[in-house]
Design an enzyme around this catalytic site. Sequence first.
Site, PDB file in Angstrom:
ATOM      1  N   GLU A  49       0.809  -1.224   0.000  1.00 45.13           N
ATOM      2  CA  GLU A  49       0.000   0.000   0.000  1.00 45.13           C
ATOM      3  C   GLU A  49       0.844   1.276   0.000  1.00 45.13           C
ATOM      4  O   GLU A  49       0.410   2.319  -0.491  1.00 45.13           O
ATOM      5  CB  GLU A  49      -0.975   0.010   1.185  1.00 45.13           C
ATOM      6  CG  GLU A  49      -2.110  -1.008   1.070  1.00 45.13           C
ATOM      7  CD  GLU A  49      -1.748  -2.396   1.578  1.00 45.13           C
ATOM      8  OE1 GLU A  49      -0.553  -2.654   1.858  1.00 45.13           O
ATOM      9  OE2 GLU A  49      -2.660  -3.240   1.702  1.00 45.13           O
ATOM     10  N   PHE A 111     -11.384  -7.517  14.211  1.00 45.36           N
ATOM     11  CA  PHE A 111     -10.290  -7.939  13.325  1.00 45.36           C
ATOM     12  C   PHE A 111      -9.966  -6.813  12.339  1.00 45.36           C
ATOM     13  O   PHE A 111     -10.851  -6.276  11.681  1.00 45.36           O
ATOM     14  CB  PHE A 111     -10.694  -9.213  12.576  1.00 45.36           C
ATOM     15  CG  PHE A 111      -9.646  -9.668  11.600  1.00 45.36           C
ATOM     16  CD1 PHE A 111      -8.379 -10.068  12.038  1.00 45.36           C
ATOM     17  CD2 PHE A 111      -9.901  -9.675  10.239  1.00 45.36           C
ATOM     18  CE1 PHE A 111      -7.406 -10.469  11.140  1.00 45.36           C
ATOM     19  CE2 PHE A 111      -8.936 -10.081   9.327  1.00 45.36           C
ATOM     20  CZ  PHE A 111      -7.678 -10.474   9.784  1.00 45.36           C
ATOM     21  N   GLN A 112      -8.713  -6.458  12.264  1.00 48.09           N
ATOM     22  CA  GLN A 112      -8.212  -5.400  11.373  1.00 48.09           C
ATOM     23  C   GLN A 112      -8.867  -4.048  11.631  1.00 48.09           C
ATOM     24  O   GLN A 112      -9.004  -3.228  10.734  1.00 48.09           O
ATOM     25  CB  GLN A 112      -8.340  -5.802   9.906  1.00 48.09           C
ATOM     26  CG  GLN A 112      -7.436  -7.000   9.583  1.00 48.09           C
ATOM     27  CD  GLN A 112      -7.274  -7.276   8.113  1.00 48.09           C
ATOM     28  OE1 GLN A 112      -8.161  -7.006   7.319  1.00 48.09           O
ATOM     29  NE2 GLN A 112      -6.124  -7.832   7.739  1.00 48.09           N
ATOM     30  N   LYS A 161     -17.587  -0.681   6.466  1.00 46.23           N
ATOM     31  CA  LYS A 161     -18.035  -1.686   5.487  1.00 46.23           C
ATOM     32  C   LYS A 161     -19.552  -1.621   5.287  1.00 46.23           C
ATOM     33  O   LYS A 161     -20.048  -1.694   4.158  1.00 46.23           O
ATOM     34  CB  LYS A 161     -17.613  -3.075   5.971  1.00 46.23           C
ATOM     35  CG  LYS A 161     -17.802  -4.144   4.928  1.00 46.23           C
ATOM     36  CD  LYS A 161     -17.149  -5.455   5.355  1.00 46.23           C
ATOM     37  CE  LYS A 161     -17.266  -6.504   4.267  1.00 46.23           C
ATOM     38  NZ  LYS A 161     -16.584  -7.754   4.618  1.00 46.23           N
ATOM     39  N   MET A 472      24.126   8.765   1.539  1.00 50.68           N
ATOM     40  CA  MET A 472      24.027  10.064   2.200  1.00 50.68           C
ATOM     41  C   MET A 472      24.326   9.949   3.690  1.00 50.68           C
ATOM     42  O   MET A 472      24.947  10.831   4.286  1.00 50.68           O
ATOM     43  CB  MET A 472      22.638  10.672   1.962  1.00 50.68           C
ATOM     44  CG  MET A 472      22.488  12.079   2.509  1.00 50.68           C
ATOM     45  SD  MET A 472      23.726  13.204   1.825  1.00 50.68           S
ATOM     46  CE  MET A 472      22.821  13.928   0.458  1.00 50.68           C
TER      47      MET A 472
HETATM   48  C1  LIG Z   1      12.406   5.683   4.847  1.00 44.68           C
HETATM   49  C2  LIG Z   1      13.705   6.331   5.181  1.00 44.68           C
HETATM   50  N1  LIG Z   1      14.554   5.760   6.057  1.00 44.68           N
HETATM   51  C3  LIG Z   1      15.731   6.341   6.345  1.00 44.68           C
HETATM   52  C4  LIG Z   1      16.089   7.527   5.766  1.00 44.68           C
HETATM   53  C5  LIG Z   1      17.408   8.195   6.103  1.00 44.68           C
HETATM   54  N2  LIG Z   1      18.256   8.287   4.912  1.00 44.68           N
HETATM   55  C6  LIG Z   1      18.368   9.397   4.162  1.00 44.68           C
HETATM   56  S1  LIG Z   1      19.350   9.211   2.855  1.00 44.68           S
HETATM   57  C7  LIG Z   1      19.710   7.626   3.269  1.00 44.68           C
HETATM   58  C8  LIG Z   1      20.652   6.793   2.440  1.00 44.68           C
HETATM   59  C9  LIG Z   1      20.096   6.482   1.111  1.00 44.68           C
HETATM   60  O1  LIG Z   1      20.917   5.502   0.526  1.00 44.68           O
HETATM   61  P1  LIG Z   1      20.701   5.059  -0.972  1.00 44.68           P
HETATM   62  O2  LIG Z   1      19.264   4.800  -1.226  1.00 44.68           O
HETATM   63  O3  LIG Z   1      21.626   3.962  -1.295  1.00 44.68           O
HETATM   64  O4  LIG Z   1      21.055   6.386  -1.797  1.00 44.68           O
HETATM   65  P2  LIG Z   1      22.451   7.190  -1.848  1.00 44.68           P
HETATM   66  O5  LIG Z   1      22.445   8.177  -0.730  1.00 44.68           O
HETATM   67  O6  LIG Z   1      23.569   6.193  -1.737  1.00 44.68           O
HETATM   68  O7  LIG Z   1      22.407   7.866  -3.184  1.00 44.68           O
HETATM   69  C10 LIG Z   1      19.045   7.255   4.440  1.00 44.68           C
HETATM   70  C11 LIG Z   1      19.164   5.943   5.103  1.00 44.68           C
HETATM   71  C12 LIG Z   1      15.145   8.103   4.882  1.00 44.68           C
HETATM   72  N3  LIG Z   1      15.372   9.286   4.293  1.00 44.68           N
HETATM   73  N4  LIG Z   1      13.993   7.491   4.585  1.00 44.68           N
END
Ligand SMILES: Cc1ncc(C[n+]2csc(CCOP(=O)(O)OP(=O)(O)O)c2C)c(N)n1
Length: 569
Positions: A49, A111-112, A161, A472
């Site tokens: 979803e 439920f749910q 529902k 990042m």
């Molecule tokens: C759902 C979620 N969890 C954690 C983060 C924290 N976060 C920001 S950037 C990042 C790393 C992203 O890594 P990747 O997808 O490999 O992209 P890159 O930065 O290597 O281009 C994380 C863990 C986030 N923004 N969103």
Amino acid sequence: MILSGAQILWESLRREGVEVVFGYPGGAILPAYDAMLEFPIRHVLVRHEQGAAHMADGYARASGRVGVAVATSGPGATNLTTGIATAMLDSVPTVFITGQVPSKLLGSDAFQEIDVTGITLPITKHNYLVTEARELAQTLREAFLIARSGRPGPVLVDICKDAQQAKTEFVWPETVELPGLKPVPSPLEPDLARAAELIERAERPVILAGHGVIRSGATRALVQFAEQTGTPVALTLLGLGGFPASHPLCLGMMGMHGEAYVNQAVQRADLLLAFGMRFDDRVTGNVKTYALHSKKIHVEIDPSEIGKNVAVDVGIVADLRATLEALLPLASSAHHEDWLAEIGLGRQDTGGRDILHQPARGRLYAAHVIHDLWRATKGEAIVVTDVGQHQMWEAQYYPHERPRSLITSGGLGTMGFALPAAIGAKLACPEAEVWVVAGDGGFQMTLCELATLRQEGLDVKIAVINNGYLGMVRQWQEFFYDKRYAATPMLSPDFTMLAAAYGIQGHHVRSREDVVSTVERIRATSGPALIEFHVEKEEAVYPMVPSGADLHDMIRRPVEVVSALEQEA
Ligand SMILES: Cc1ncc(C[n+]2csc(CCOP(=O)(O)OP(=O)(O)O)c2C)c(N)n1
């Protein structure tokens, strides 16, 4: 006309102009799914979803229309929440329909059963619990009106529902009046006059253009205004495309990973014209030292944003396009050659982000990939990014000329956004070339939607920028945590084999020479395709304003690294 609540749901959606919905069925929404077969609405079956929510969001961002997602009660609804919050923080017009347990079971831990309106209260513009079929038409009419009016946003309608099953007279309200929903005000004459006066006096003006430019369709008015007043334009991440990147007055992106000279220009300006942006902390850095020498004019549709983060001299609560059109005859023509020259000089200071011009020497940088993708697509694709370093590199190296050509999660920064949002964008704009640009981390969060892509037969191309890290976060660890890479090295599957398992062609690219040819190869085929780009593992996004630091206090690529690269040349 006597209809069931379920039929009223689809009839109402049809009358609101909805052609496609994204969803996933379950017990509490089954009456609605059953009735759906009688209506001319395309349903896209997602694999999770969250994907449905991002697809509705991507559809809305690409088209400007309201995106719609449907889910069942309980886990179906809770799975939507990340997508709802994403739409909320980026003001995306969306309507979410969830099934709920029968009204007589409400509050019984059936439920749910979960309190969906309670859970989504802070992440929706408004939400409703519908317990009776006769409330449905009016509620849905209101939901669409609220989602698209003023500052847009997500609205959720949770439908019991039994309300879907019950039959009632269908009455479509031709007009809706909501006491809390005020018409968007017109800009006030005295505010416009004061703004015109500040514009007249300014010697070093800068326009800060945000998402509101795109939302209000103000691009043409903004170009006219910038040209007439000789004012350069800096953009937020979500504003990119709102002002053509190739325009001589376009400065580019400001903020945490903005160009060094753009942030310097903001800091040195004597007038900031903030148009449809909200002085987000990623844009201002430390607000105590932010643009101290400037007067500020803020045009914003949402009154709560005026003066929220940064004090302003003139606040105009109105639609941006209407305001610019009203301001144009009042603002005198001007040229600011000295100021533009001063900014232009700063342009030579790239803060070390000009890695493109370094010899590749067998290395593949993400900057190369994005730049070559831009060349191959002639800058005309809709690019949907995920969140992380690649998102910033896309913003830096893929200049956007048109509104709605960059789709990205700015406010919530939601990893996993790109693939599903791109599916939504492609359905909204079937003629457009749509590219996903995602990291190896975020792509894995929603890659189950490859199956949706395949089932729907959509021509979406995917670039996975694989650096073997949560890049990042690794960069923050490199800069601020002494290179202690806790939980950021990441093992991934072979994404091309994974794509193949879904019946999608995939290619590996490991060197710069192969970027354009591989991109061209998959562009020549119709249908989905994926390229896994194996890029430098420990590259950082430069320049960078550390979180909370002064905007002019940017981290640049270390000089010794730059000279080492130059020596290799
Ligand atoms: C759902 C979620 N969890 C954690 C983060 C924290 N976060 C920001 S950037 C990042 C790393 C992203 O890594 P990747 O997808 O490999 O992209 P890159 O930065 O290597 O281009 C994380 C863990 C986030 N923004 N969103």
